[in-house]
Structure formats: structure tokens, C-alpha cells
Motif scaffolding. Structure first.
Motif, PDB file in Angstrom:
ATOM      1  N   GLN A   1      29.404   4.042 -27.129  1.00 25.71           N
ATOM      2  CA  GLN A   1      28.875   3.731 -28.461  1.00 25.71           C
ATOM      3  C   GLN A   1      29.934   4.010 -29.538  1.00 25.71           C
ATOM      4  O   GLN A   1      30.096   3.226 -30.466  1.00 25.71           O
ATOM      5  CB  GLN A   1      27.612   4.544 -28.732  1.00 25.71           C
ATOM      6  CG  GLN A   1      26.955   4.212 -30.053  1.00 25.71           C
ATOM      7  CD  GLN A   1      25.657   4.962 -30.259  1.00 25.71           C
ATOM      8  OE1 GLN A   1      25.379   5.973 -29.619  1.00 25.71           O
ATOM      9  NE2 GLN A   1      24.844   4.468 -31.168  1.00 25.71           N
ATOM     10  N   ARG A   2      30.658   5.114 -29.415  1.00 28.63           N
ATOM     11  CA  ARG A   2      31.738   5.426 -30.373  1.00 28.63           C
ATOM     12  C   ARG A   2      32.817   4.349 -30.345  1.00 28.63           C
ATOM     13  O   ARG A   2      33.319   3.932 -31.383  1.00 28.63           O
ATOM     14  CB  ARG A   2      32.358   6.800 -30.067  1.00 28.63           C
ATOM     15  CG  ARG A   2      31.613   7.967 -30.669  1.00 28.63           C
ATOM     16  CD  ARG A   2      32.410   9.258 -30.570  1.00 28.63           C
ATOM     17  NE  ARG A   2      32.754   9.646 -29.217  1.00 28.63           N
ATOM     18  CZ  ARG A   2      31.961  10.317 -28.385  1.00 28.63           C
ATOM     19  NH1 ARG A   2      30.762  10.684 -28.770  1.00 28.63           N
ATOM     20  NH2 ARG A   2      32.371  10.627 -27.169  1.00 28.63           N
ATOM     21  N   GLN A   3      33.157   3.890 -29.139  1.00 35.06           N
ATOM     22  CA  GLN A   3      34.163   2.841 -28.992  1.00 35.06           C
ATOM     23  C   GLN A   3      33.709   1.569 -29.716  1.00 35.06           C
ATOM     24  O   GLN A   3      34.484   0.975 -30.467  1.00 35.06           O
ATOM     25  CB  GLN A   3      34.382   2.560 -27.505  1.00 35.06           C
ATOM     26  CG  GLN A   3      35.357   1.469 -27.193  1.00 35.06           C
ATOM     27  CD  GLN A   3      35.406   1.176 -25.691  1.00 35.06           C
ATOM     28  OE1 GLN A   3      34.757   1.829 -24.880  1.00 35.06           O
ATOM     29  NE2 GLN A   3      36.187   0.175 -25.333  1.00 35.06           N
ATOM     30  N   LEU A   4      32.467   1.173 -29.527  1.00 31.44           N
ATOM     31  CA  LEU A   4      31.944  -0.023 -30.193  1.00 31.44           C
ATOM     32  C   LEU A   4      31.888   0.173 -31.702  1.00 31.44           C
ATOM     33  O   LEU A   4      32.259  -0.724 -32.468  1.00 31.44           O
ATOM     34  CB  LEU A   4      30.543  -0.359 -29.655  1.00 31.44           C
ATOM     35  CG  LEU A   4      30.454  -0.797 -28.199  1.00 31.44           C
ATOM     36  CD1 LEU A   4      29.000  -0.918 -27.765  1.00 31.44           C
ATOM     37  CD2 LEU A   4      31.208  -2.095 -27.963  1.00 31.44           C
TER      38      LEU A   4
ATOM     39  N   ALA B   1      27.397  -5.745 -30.068  1.00 35.22           N
ATOM     40  CA  ALA B   1      27.586  -4.338 -29.713  1.00 35.22           C
ATOM     41  C   ALA B   1      26.266  -3.707 -29.291  1.00 35.22           C
ATOM     42  O   ALA B   1      26.211  -2.950 -28.316  1.00 35.22           O
ATOM     43  CB  ALA B   1      28.193  -3.568 -30.890  1.00 35.22           C
ATOM     44  N   GLN B   2      25.198  -4.022 -30.008  1.00 39.64           N
ATOM     45  CA  GLN B   2      23.882  -3.488 -29.659  1.00 39.64           C
ATOM     46  C   GLN B   2      23.448  -3.980 -28.275  1.00 39.64           C
ATOM     47  O   GLN B   2      22.964  -3.207 -27.456  1.00 39.64           O
ATOM     48  CB  GLN B   2      22.844  -3.888 -30.719  1.00 39.64           C
ATOM     49  CG  GLN B   2      21.494  -3.258 -30.514  1.00 39.64           C
ATOM     50  CD  GLN B   2      21.523  -1.750 -30.633  1.00 39.64           C
ATOM     51  OE1 GLN B   2      22.281  -1.171 -31.400  1.00 39.64           O
ATOM     52  NE2 GLN B   2      20.698  -1.084 -29.852  1.00 39.64           N
ATOM     53  N   THR B   3      23.670  -5.259 -28.021  1.00 37.12           N
ATOM     54  CA  THR B   3      23.331  -5.826 -26.709  1.00 37.12           C
ATOM     55  C   THR B   3      24.171  -5.181 -25.614  1.00 37.12           C
ATOM     56  O   THR B   3      23.646  -4.813 -24.551  1.00 37.12           O
ATOM     57  CB  THR B   3      23.564  -7.355 -26.719  1.00 37.12           C
ATOM     58  OG1 THR B   3      22.737  -7.935 -27.726  1.00 37.12           O
ATOM     59  CG2 THR B   3      23.251  -7.977 -25.375  1.00 37.12           C
ATOM     60  N   ASN B   4      25.469  -5.026 -25.861  1.00 37.77           N
ATOM     61  CA  ASN B   4      26.352  -4.399 -24.878  1.00 37.77           C
ATOM     62  C   ASN B   4      25.973  -2.948 -24.619  1.00 37.77           C
ATOM     63  O   ASN B   4      26.056  -2.474 -23.483  1.00 37.77           O
ATOM     64  CB  ASN B   4      27.811  -4.495 -25.322  1.00 37.77           C
ATOM     65  CG  ASN B   4      28.354  -5.899 -25.235  1.00 37.77           C
ATOM     66  OD1 ASN B   4      27.791  -6.751 -24.547  1.00 37.77           O
ATOM     67  ND2 ASN B   4      29.437  -6.165 -25.947  1.00 37.77           N
ATOM     68  N   LEU B   5      25.555  -2.249 -25.665  1.00 33.19           N
ATOM     69  CA  LEU B   5      25.137  -0.860 -25.513  1.00 33.19           C
ATOM     70  C   LEU B   5      23.876  -0.774 -24.647  1.00 33.19           C
ATOM     71  O   LEU B   5      23.793   0.084 -23.757  1.00 33.19           O
ATOM     72  CB  LEU B   5      24.889  -0.222 -26.886  1.00 33.19           C
ATOM     73  CG  LEU B   5      24.565   1.260 -26.905  1.00 33.19           C
ATOM     74  CD1 LEU B   5      25.724   2.074 -26.331  1.00 33.19           C
ATOM     75  CD2 LEU B   5      24.254   1.713 -28.323  1.00 33.19           C
TER      76      LEU B   5
END
Length: 184
Positions: free
Chosen positions: A52-55, A106-110
Motif C-alpha cells: 500500500q505504501r508503494q502504491l 491502485a485500490q483494485t491492485n491492493l
């Protein structure tokens, strides 16, 4: 005569249903509680937070670039030709749209990463639930927490029906905190 046959069938059906119910044993598991007790829960959480920090860092860098371009545009807009100003505004709008798309992605990837990380632990929990249900002769096991909502709305003897701690013990884990489902 017809009425006596109906009564006899009804009594037989009632007896048969009561006999079938007597052979059933229901239980429930709080998978959230079980997962929270598993050693891998901390590493899953840490890996998820790092991802999450990376995104977030990637999106923040893009937003800073956008802000820099916006500031430069606002300072120089008065001296730009109308065509140059329109082109820069379009570029800024496109960048802003891209940031929104990146945030959604990013939300989807998370969410995808969370599911990927949790799946092995959930499979392990399911295997333990199956084993405990067979060992303890449970005919039905419900999840106490599906999408944050309980599926089991009533149980007469919650202490006997909650097999969450038995599932943990089956996996070789000693529960370290009070079961948040209210029993064992």
C-alpha cells in the motif's frame, strides 16, 4: 378415513423430521478471529501495508508532478497565447484524469494483493474447519463473519456451537486472546 390417513402421515412426517433434526449438529467459526490468531497474520498485514505504501508513494509522486505543472501554468498563464494556454489546460486535465485512474487501479491492485496474500491462510483455515467438523460430528458449520456481517443470527448454546478455538487448536495454534465471538 381420509382425515385419519392425513393425520397419520403428518405425525409420521413430524416424527421423521424431529429424528432427522436430532442427528444434526450445528457450529460456527469466526474466520476473522482465527486469522487474527495465526502467526502468518502479522506478515500478511506487513506485506500488505508495504504494498500500500508503494502504491501511495507512486500516486503522490504523480500528484506532486501535477502540482508543479499546475503552479507553473498559473504563474505563466497570463503570458501564454490562447492556444498554448488551452493545450496546457488539456494536458493538466489529462494528467488529473490519469491520477484518478491510477488511484482506482491502485485500490483494485491492493484488493487483489490482499486476496492473494490471504488465500493460503484461508485455505488452511478451511482445511482445519473440515477436520474439526468431522472429528466433532458437526453436520453444519456457519461463518460468523461474512463481509463484516454475521450469518449465524441465533444459537441456543453459543459455547458449544463456537468451534473457532477448536479450529485454532487443530492448526497447532493456542488462542492467545479471548475469543471475540463470545465463547470458548
Amino acid at each position: 378415513m381420509k382425515r385419519n390417513i392425513l393425520i397419520a402421515i403428518s405425525v409420521f412426517a413430524l416424527f421423521f423430521t424431529a429424528e432427522a433434526n436430532a442427528q444434526q449438529k450445528f457450529g460456527f467459526v469466526s474466520t476473522e478471529y482465527v486469522l487474527s490468531q495465526m502467526p502468518e497474520a502479522k506478515s500478511i498485514q506487513s506485506e500488505l501495508q508495504a504494498y500500500q505504501r508503494q502504491l501511495t508513494n507512486k500516486i503522490q509522486a504523480t500528484m506532486q508532478g501535477f502540482q508543479t505543472q499546475l503552479d507553473a501554468y498559473q504563474k505563466g498563464a497570463a503570458t501564454m497565447t490562447e492556444d498554448a494556454r488551452a493545450a496546457k489546460e488539456k494536458e493538466l486535465q489529462d494528467l488529473q484524469t490519469q491520477i484518478q485512474q491510477d488511484q482506482q487501479e491502485a485500490q483494485t491492485n491492493l484488493q487483489r494483493k490482499e486476496a492473494e496474500l490471504l488465500q493460503p491462510a484461508l485455505d488452511k483455515i478451511q482445511k482445519a474447519i473440515d477436520a474439526v467438523a468431522k472429528e466433532q460430528s458437526y453436520t453444519h458449520v456457519f461463518s460468523l463473519d461474512v463481509a463484516g456481517n454475521p450469518i449465524l443470527l441465533y444459537v441456543e448454546n453459543q459455547d458449544e456451537a463456537d468451534i473457532s478455538d477448536l479450529v485454532l487448536k487443530n492448526m497447532g495454534i493456542t488462542p492467545t486472546e479471548a475469543n471475540n465471538t463470545g465463547s470458548n
